[in-house]
Design a protein around this motif. Structure first.
Motif, PDB file in Angstrom:
ATOM      1  N   GLU A 122       0.831  -1.206   0.000  1.00  0.00           N
ATOM      2  CA  GLU A 122       0.000   0.000   0.000  1.00  0.00           C
ATOM      3  C   GLU A 122       0.869   1.260   0.000  1.00  0.00           C
ATOM      4  O   GLU A 122       0.626   2.193  -0.760  1.00  0.00           O
ATOM      5  CB  GLU A 122      -0.927  -0.011   1.223  1.00  0.00           C
ATOM      6  CG  GLU A 122      -1.910   1.139   1.246  1.00  0.00           C
ATOM      7  CD  GLU A 122      -2.890   1.052   2.411  1.00  0.00           C
ATOM      8  OE1 GLU A 122      -3.393   2.117   2.802  1.00  0.00           O
ATOM      9  OE2 GLU A 122      -3.150  -0.054   2.913  1.00  0.00           O
ATOM     10  N   GLU A 123       1.894   1.277   0.832  1.00  0.00           N
ATOM     11  CA  GLU A 123       2.798   2.428   0.900  1.00  0.00           C
ATOM     12  C   GLU A 123       3.564   2.616  -0.410  1.00  0.00           C
ATOM     13  O   GLU A 123       3.750   3.738  -0.872  1.00  0.00           O
ATOM     14  CB  GLU A 123       3.778   2.293   2.079  1.00  0.00           C
ATOM     15  CG  GLU A 123       3.152   2.616   3.416  1.00  0.00           C
ATOM     16  CD  GLU A 123       2.527   4.008   3.488  1.00  0.00           C
ATOM     17  OE1 GLU A 123       3.157   4.994   3.063  1.00  0.00           O
ATOM     18  OE2 GLU A 123       1.381   4.105   3.969  1.00  0.00           O
ATOM     19  N   LEU A 125       2.589   1.667  -3.436  1.00  0.00           N
ATOM     20  CA  LEU A 125       1.636   2.162  -4.431  1.00  0.00           C
ATOM     21  C   LEU A 125       1.327   3.634  -4.201  1.00  0.00           C
ATOM     22  O   LEU A 125       1.295   4.432  -5.136  1.00  0.00           O
ATOM     23  CB  LEU A 125       0.355   1.328  -4.391  1.00  0.00           C
ATOM     24  CG  LEU A 125      -0.741   1.693  -5.384  1.00  0.00           C
ATOM     25  CD1 LEU A 125      -0.230   1.607  -6.823  1.00  0.00           C
ATOM     26  CD2 LEU A 125      -1.948   0.779  -5.196  1.00  0.00           C
ATOM     27  N   LYS A 126       1.142   3.992  -2.948  1.00  0.00           N
ATOM     28  CA  LYS A 126       0.851   5.386  -2.595  1.00  0.00           C
ATOM     29  C   LYS A 126       2.010   6.303  -2.989  1.00  0.00           C
ATOM     30  O   LYS A 126       1.805   7.369  -3.567  1.00  0.00           O
ATOM     31  CB  LYS A 126       0.581   5.477  -1.094  1.00  0.00           C
ATOM     32  CG  LYS A 126       0.072   6.802  -0.635  1.00  0.00           C
ATOM     33  CD  LYS A 126      -0.298   6.740   0.837  1.00  0.00           C
ATOM     34  CE  LYS A 126      -0.762   8.080   1.320  1.00  0.00           C
ATOM     35  NZ  LYS A 126      -1.159   8.059   2.726  1.00  0.00           N
ATOM     36  N   THR A 127       3.235   5.870  -2.720  1.00  0.00           N
ATOM     37  CA  THR A 127       4.425   6.652  -3.076  1.00  0.00           C
ATOM     38  C   THR A 127       4.540   6.809  -4.590  1.00  0.00           C
ATOM     39  O   THR A 127       4.794   7.903  -5.097  1.00  0.00           O
ATOM     40  CB  THR A 127       5.701   5.971  -2.511  1.00  0.00           C
ATOM     41  OG1 THR A 127       5.559   5.855  -1.095  1.00  0.00           O
ATOM     42  CG2 THR A 127       6.940   6.776  -2.830  1.00  0.00           C
ATOM     43  N   THR A 128       4.327   5.714  -5.309  1.00  0.00           N
ATOM     44  CA  THR A 128       4.402   5.748  -6.775  1.00  0.00           C
ATOM     45  C   THR A 128       3.356   6.697  -7.353  1.00  0.00           C
ATOM     46  O   THR A 128       3.665   7.520  -8.224  1.00  0.00           O
ATOM     47  CB  THR A 128       4.211   4.330  -7.357  1.00  0.00           C
ATOM     48  OG1 THR A 128       5.200   3.467  -6.796  1.00  0.00           O
ATOM     49  CG2 THR A 128       4.325   4.342  -8.865  1.00  0.00           C
ATOM     50  N   LEU A 129       2.128   6.585  -6.865  1.00  0.00           N
ATOM     51  CA  LEU A 129       1.052   7.458  -7.357  1.00  0.00           C
ATOM     52  C   LEU A 129       1.302   8.918  -7.004  1.00  0.00           C
ATOM     53  O   LEU A 129       1.032   9.816  -7.812  1.00  0.00           O
ATOM     54  CB  LEU A 129      -0.301   7.006  -6.805  1.00  0.00           C
ATOM     55  CG  LEU A 129      -0.869   5.724  -7.378  1.00  0.00           C
ATOM     56  CD1 LEU A 129      -2.105   5.286  -6.595  1.00  0.00           C
ATOM     57  CD2 LEU A 129      -1.214   5.895  -8.854  1.00  0.00           C
ATOM     58  N   THR A 130       1.821   9.156  -5.811  1.00  0.00           N
ATOM     59  CA  THR A 130       2.116  10.522  -5.387  1.00  0.00           C
ATOM     60  C   THR A 130       3.130  11.159  -6.329  1.00  0.00           C
ATOM     61  O   THR A 130       2.969  12.307  -6.754  1.00  0.00           O
ATOM     62  CB  THR A 130       2.638  10.543  -3.931  1.00  0.00           C
ATOM     63  OG1 THR A 130       1.608  10.043  -3.077  1.00  0.00           O
ATOM     64  CG2 THR A 130       3.020  11.940  -3.494  1.00  0.00           C
ATOM     65  N   LYS A 131       4.178  10.407  -6.684  1.00  0.00           N
ATOM     66  CA  LYS A 131       5.201  10.922  -7.612  1.00  0.00           C
ATOM     67  C   LYS A 131       4.620  11.133  -9.010  1.00  0.00           C
ATOM     68  O   LYS A 131       4.863  12.153  -9.642  1.00  0.00           O
ATOM     69  CB  LYS A 131       6.390   9.965  -7.686  1.00  0.00           C
ATOM     70  CG  LYS A 131       7.264   9.991  -6.467  1.00  0.00           C
ATOM     71  CD  LYS A 131       8.403   8.995  -6.590  1.00  0.00           C
ATOM     72  CE  LYS A 131       9.213   8.951  -5.316  1.00  0.00           C
ATOM     73  NZ  LYS A 131      10.247   7.907  -5.362  1.00  0.00           N
ATOM     74  N   ASN A 134       1.802  13.892  -8.816  1.00  0.00           N
ATOM     75  CA  ASN A 134       2.245  15.123  -8.177  1.00  0.00           C
ATOM     76  C   ASN A 134       1.166  15.681  -7.232  1.00  0.00           C
ATOM     77  O   ASN A 134       0.924  16.879  -7.190  1.00  0.00           O
ATOM     78  CB  ASN A 134       2.658  16.167  -9.219  1.00  0.00           C
ATOM     79  CG  ASN A 134       3.572  17.213  -8.631  1.00  0.00           C
ATOM     80  OD1 ASN A 134       4.255  16.967  -7.632  1.00  0.00           O
ATOM     81  ND2 ASN A 134       3.567  18.389  -9.232  1.00  0.00           N
ATOM     82  N   LYS A 135       0.500  14.763  -6.546  1.00  0.00           N
ATOM     83  CA  LYS A 135      -0.529  15.117  -5.574  1.00  0.00           C
ATOM     84  C   LYS A 135      -0.403  14.199  -4.374  1.00  0.00           C
ATOM     85  O   LYS A 135       0.152  13.111  -4.475  1.00  0.00           O
ATOM     86  CB  LYS A 135      -1.938  14.971  -6.169  1.00  0.00           C
ATOM     87  CG  LYS A 135      -2.263  15.983  -7.232  1.00  0.00           C
ATOM     88  CD  LYS A 135      -3.722  15.893  -7.627  1.00  0.00           C
ATOM     89  CE  LYS A 135      -4.028  16.996  -8.633  1.00  0.00           C
ATOM     90  NZ  LYS A 135      -5.411  17.364  -8.626  1.00  0.00           N
ATOM     91  N   ASP A 136      -0.929  14.647  -3.250  1.00  0.00           N
ATOM     92  CA  ASP A 136      -0.987  13.802  -2.070  1.00  0.00           C
ATOM     93  C   ASP A 136      -2.096  12.777  -2.306  1.00  0.00           C
ATOM     94  O   ASP A 136      -3.244  13.138  -2.541  1.00  0.00           O
ATOM     95  CB  ASP A 136      -1.285  14.647  -0.822  1.00  0.00           C
ATOM     96  CG  ASP A 136      -1.317  13.826   0.447  1.00  0.00           C
ATOM     97  OD1 ASP A 136      -0.683  12.755   0.493  1.00  0.00           O
ATOM     98  OD2 ASP A 136      -1.990  14.256   1.402  1.00  0.00           O
ATOM     99  N   VAL A 137      -1.760  11.507  -2.255  1.00  0.00           N
ATOM    100  CA  VAL A 137      -2.717  10.442  -2.577  1.00  0.00           C
ATOM    101  C   VAL A 137      -3.262   9.835  -1.288  1.00  0.00           C
ATOM    102  O   VAL A 137      -2.501   9.451  -0.401  1.00  0.00           O
ATOM    103  CB  VAL A 137      -2.050   9.344  -3.436  1.00  0.00           C
ATOM    104  CG1 VAL A 137      -3.000   8.188  -3.671  1.00  0.00           C
ATOM    105  CG2 VAL A 137      -1.568   9.925  -4.753  1.00  0.00           C
TER     106      VAL A 137
END
Length: 180
Positions: A122-123, A125-131, A134-137
């Motif tokens: 989960e972390e 995926l969250k980090t990848t999506l955030t990058k 360019n938004k806080d996911v």
């Protein structure tokens, strides 16, 4: 019509929250009111009933919420009552959340899996999506055993289907197209 009314009131509340530097507080409070109405449909029924007077509705709001929300939010709810917009409270809450997320650069993402994903995945995926976005996911894991395996990702209005069910459906569609 309902969307327009909800947006107008949510925007007014949002702008007031910006001005008073209470965006987060107002978000929590309008969500709290909306959640109470969801949990107790009879309260919503009383609030929207045409034979219940505005003063009675305000007294109900006082008894239910006065200890749990700010006076600004209570005044906002009074305006809603005075303008006969009680039935839009949940939609106002939803649109306020949208405005809040836009302001704070937050995106909501749903990851659908057949089994719960681990904290590490989960972390990651969250980090990848955030990058990538360019938004806080803010990530939510939904369990749906019908997808068999793999992952389906929903971000805004986009769906990335990497599930086994999605792949099988795609193969079936291709096979049917070849038959013709």
């Amino acid at each position: 019509m309902a969307k327009l009314v909800s947006k107008r009131y949510a925007l007014a509340l949002f702008e007031t929250g910006l001005e008073l530097e209470k965006l987060e507080q107002f978000k929590e409070e309008i969500n709290y009111v909306s959640n109470v109405l969801d949990a107790e449909p009879k309260i919503e029924m009383v609030l929207t009933h045409p034979k219940v007077t505005n003063n009675e509705k305000k007294e109900l709001l006082d008894s239910l919420f006065k200890k749990n929300i700010s006076q600004e939010m209570l005044n906002f709810l009074y305006v809603i009552i005075d303008k006969r917009r009680e039935r839009y409270i949940k939609e106002i809450s939803e649109y306020y959340d949208f405005l809040y997320n836009e302001e704070k650069n937050i995106v909501l993402a749903t990851v659908v899996t057949a089994v719960p994903i681990g904290k590490a995945e989960e972390e990651k995926l969250k980090t990848t999506l955030t990058k990538k976005l360019n938004k806080d996911v803010q990530l939510k894991n939904v369990i749906d055993e019908s997808i068999i395996g793999g992952v389906m990702l929903k971000v805004d209005n986009k769906v990335i289907d990497g599930s086994i069910k999605g792949q099988l459906d795609s193969m079936m569609k291709n096979l049917k197209a070849m038959r013709v």
